[in-house]
Design a protein around this motif. Structure first.
Motif, PDB file in Angstrom:
ATOM      1  N   GLY A  31      -5.180   5.722  -3.473  1.00 38.55           N
ATOM      2  CA  GLY A  31      -5.680   5.753  -2.105  1.00 38.55           C
ATOM      3  C   GLY A  31      -6.668   4.623  -1.885  1.00 38.55           C
ATOM      4  O   GLY A  31      -7.240   4.074  -2.834  1.00 38.55           O
ATOM      5  N   GLU A  32      -6.860   4.307  -0.630  1.00 35.17           N
ATOM      6  CA  GLU A  32      -7.771   3.226  -0.264  1.00 35.17           C
ATOM      7  C   GLU A  32      -9.215   3.609  -0.596  1.00 35.17           C
ATOM      8  O   GLU A  32      -9.621   4.761  -0.401  1.00 35.17           O
ATOM      9  CB  GLU A  32      -7.646   2.951   1.235  1.00 35.17           C
ATOM     10  N   GLN A  38       0.804  -1.219   0.000  1.00 38.76           N
ATOM     11  CA  GLN A  38       0.000   0.000   0.000  1.00 38.76           C
ATOM     12  C   GLN A  38       0.838   1.272   0.000  1.00 38.76           C
ATOM     13  O   GLN A  38       0.534   2.190  -0.765  1.00 38.76           O
ATOM     14  CB  GLN A  38      -0.986   0.014   1.182  1.00 38.76           C
ATOM     15  N   TYR A  51       1.983   2.112  -3.562  1.00 37.38           N
ATOM     16  CA  TYR A  51       0.926   2.628  -4.434  1.00 37.38           C
ATOM     17  C   TYR A  51       0.443   4.003  -3.979  1.00 37.38           C
ATOM     18  O   TYR A  51       0.132   4.860  -4.810  1.00 37.38           O
ATOM     19  CB  TYR A  51      -0.227   1.633  -4.519  1.00 37.38           C
ATOM     20  N   GLN A  52       0.415   4.243  -2.670  1.00 35.46           N
ATOM     21  CA  GLN A  52       0.035   5.564  -2.178  1.00 35.46           C
ATOM     22  C   GLN A  52       1.025   6.623  -2.651  1.00 35.46           C
ATOM     23  O   GLN A  52       0.632   7.742  -2.990  1.00 35.46           O
ATOM     24  CB  GLN A  52      -0.068   5.556  -0.654  1.00 35.46           C
ATOM     25  N   SER A  53       2.301   6.269  -2.727  1.00 34.36           N
ATOM     26  CA  SER A  53       3.309   7.224  -3.188  1.00 34.36           C
ATOM     27  C   SER A  53       3.099   7.595  -4.658  1.00 34.36           C
ATOM     28  O   SER A  53       3.622   8.607  -5.120  1.00 34.36           O
ATOM     29  CB  SER A  53       4.722   6.664  -2.987  1.00 34.36           C
TER      30      SER A  53
END
Length: 139
Positions: free
Chosen positions: A125-126, A116, A119-121
C-alpha cells in the motif's frame, strides 16, 4: 510455456543479469556496471531468479536489508516473452516470505508509474504522506 523454477543465488552469469536489466529498461552499457553485478548479487539480502526449464534466467528480484530490520525490494523484472504469467508476482511473494521468515515485517519498494495496482494486488500500500527521495536529484 514450460515450468518455472525459483532460486536464491549468490552468483549468476553477468550476461544473463544484463539481459534482465535491459528488459526492464534500466541498463546503460558499461564495463564498470558489469563489474558491479557480482558484488550486487552477493551483497543482496536475497537475490532471487526465475529460471525456465531450459536454464534461461527469465526473471529476477532482490531484497536489500541488514537482516534484522527493514527490507526493500527492487530490481524486479521478467523478460518480455515471459510476462503476464505470474512470474514477477511469485518472485515478490517469495522475497516477502524470505524476509518475514526472518522476522522482518517492514518490507517496502518504490513502484514505477503505472505499476501500483500490481503491487497493491500483492499486499503493498501507499505510504501516505511520505515521498521517495534520491540523493543528488533535483527538480
Amino acid at each position: 510455456m514450460s515450468a518455472i523454477s525459483y532460486e536464491i543465488l549468490r552468483e549468476a552469469p553477468v550476461d544473463s543479469i544484463v539481459e534482465l536489466y535491459k528488459a526492464g529498461g534500466w541498463w546503460q552499457e558499461s564495463e564498470a556496471w558489469r563489474q558491479v553485478i557480482p558484488r550486487m548479487i552477493a551483497g543482496s539480502f536475497c537475490f532471487m531468479v526465475a529460471r525456465a526449464a531450459d536454464g534461461t534466467l527469465v526473471g529476477m528480484g532482490r531484497a536489500i536489508s541488514d537482516g534484522c530490520s527493514d527490507a526493500y525490494i527492487q530490481d524486479v523484472v521478467v523478460l518480455s516473452a515471459y510476462r503476464k504469467q505470474g512470474i514477477g508476482a511469485e518472485i515478490i511473494r517469495r522475497l516477502v516470505a524470505f524476509c518475514q521468515q526472518r522476522q522482518i515485517t517492514w518490507v517496502g519498494l518504490i513502484a514505477e508509474p503505472g505499476t501500483q495496482p500490481f503491487y497493491q494486488s500483492l499486499g503493498f500500500g501507499e505510504l501516505v504522506g511520505y515521498r521517495p527521495m534520491l540523493f543528488g536529484k533535483r527538480g
